[in-house]
Design a protein around this motif. Structure first.
Motif, PDB file in Angstrom:
ATOM      1  N   GLN A  63      31.003  69.662  52.404  1.00  0.00           N
ATOM      2  CA  GLN A  63      30.776  69.674  51.636  1.00  0.00           C
ATOM      3  C   GLN A  63      32.160  70.105  50.297  1.00  0.00           C
ATOM      4  O   GLN A  63      32.260  69.166  49.311  1.00  0.00           O
ATOM      5  CB  GLN A  63      29.601  70.313  51.726  1.00  0.00           C
ATOM      6  N   THR A  67      33.383  67.070  47.721  1.00  0.00           N
ATOM      7  CA  THR A  67      32.801  66.899  46.866  1.00  0.00           C
ATOM      8  C   THR A  67      33.764  67.950  46.066  1.00  0.00           C
ATOM      9  O   THR A  67      34.049  68.024  44.592  1.00  0.00           O
ATOM     10  CB  THR A  67      31.832  68.058  46.707  1.00  0.00           C
ATOM     11  N   ARG A 114      21.301  62.274  42.987  1.00  0.00           N
ATOM     12  CA  ARG A 114      22.322  62.531  41.606  1.00  0.00           C
ATOM     13  C   ARG A 114      22.228  61.673  40.369  1.00  0.00           C
ATOM     14  O   ARG A 114      23.168  62.239  39.717  1.00  0.00           O
ATOM     15  CB  ARG A 114      23.656  62.104  42.561  1.00  0.00           C
ATOM     16  N   ARG A 139      24.156  69.051  41.810  1.00  0.00           N
ATOM     17  CA  ARG A 139      25.230  68.602  41.698  1.00  0.00           C
ATOM     18  C   ARG A 139      25.812  69.679  42.306  1.00  0.00           C
ATOM     19  O   ARG A 139      25.816  70.777  41.838  1.00  0.00           O
ATOM     20  CB  ARG A 139      26.013  67.719  41.476  1.00  0.00           C
ATOM     21  N   GLU A 141      28.997  69.986  43.373  1.00  0.00           N
ATOM     22  CA  GLU A 141      30.562  70.367  42.543  1.00  0.00           C
ATOM     23  C   GLU A 141      30.234  70.859  41.372  1.00  0.00           C
ATOM     24  O   GLU A 141      30.834  71.266  40.931  1.00  0.00           O
ATOM     25  CB  GLU A 141      30.783  68.983  43.073  1.00  0.00           C
TER      26      GLU A 141
END
Length: 233
Positions: A63, A67, A114, A139, A141
């Protein structure tokens, strides 16, 4: 603590050594090439007995590769994690990924939405499925720094059966893993299914982003047995 005693420390150390050795033999031409090398290394390392039982950690690192900001060299981020390795297993991102892994072990289906316009479609596609679904609306990120610290709460919409037992097991699992849980609302999707909105945060979040009223933070029912924390490391 030696690397043999701390499996996360050992994993990070091995990645960095492999990355630096490869770079010395043939320098990487881009950050994308560097991250591709780590992804391929992770695929191979999964079969190493030294990393048995670390599925959540491997998933978290993947991940991070996908990201995190490509303008920041990933080896710099891994070096920061390594320098704090004695506590890395307690970092917010690793604990969060571990919690999601526990949910999946208990039969939940996880979906990341998203874009806000996808939420209704995702819910309607799953309304006939009797399984429990957790739609993550924030999200990764946006919610976590590259070093793993949580900077924004994460919002979920849970799709539940109205008559199912243990309808609060998602809240209990997040609570047991050290997160604060706020149940925002609950709506009837139809006569069989419910939609419940959860906000997940930590006490260390900035007050401008997370300042729930104490009596709104979810707590296990007093008459329930204490939950034993489960480990999937």
């Amino acid at each position: 603590m030696s690397s043999a005693d701390n499996t996360v420390h050992h994993l990070l150390w091995c990645i960095l050594i492999a990355l630096r050795t490869a770079d010395q033999e043939k320098p990487f031409t881009s950050e994308i090439a560097r991250r591709r090398f780590i992804a391929n290394w992770l695929d191979t390392a999964r079969g190493n007995p030294s990393f048995r039982g670390m599925n959540a950690e491997f998933t978290t690192l993947r991940q991070l590769l996908e990201t995190s900001d490509k303008a920041v060299p990933v080896d710099s981020t891994l070096s920061v994690l390594l320098s704090h390795a004695t506590a890395v297993e307690q970092c917010d991102l690793f604990r969060f990924r571990s919690t999601l892994n526990i949910l999946m072990q208990k039969g939940w289906r996880l979906v990341i939405c998203r874009f806000p316009e996808n939420i209704t479609t995702e819910l309607m596609q799953r309304r006939q499925d009797r399984r429990k679904h957790a739609l993550q609306l924030t999200r990764m990120e946006n919610a976590f720094q590259p070093t793993g610290y949580m900077v924004l709460p994460v919002t979920f919409q849970l799709l539940l059966n109205r008559t199912a037992e243990n309808n609060d097991d998602a809240e209990l699992i997040f609570h047991t893993e050290g997160f604060q849980v706020v149940v925002a609302n609950e709506l009837e999707l139809d006569n069989r299914r419910l939609i419940r909105t959860l906000h997940i945060g930590t006490p260390s979040l900035p007050t401008g982003e997370w300042s729930p009223i104490m009596d709104r933070i979810w707590q296990p029912p007093r008459n329930s047995a204490p939950s034993k924390k489960e480990s999937y490391h």
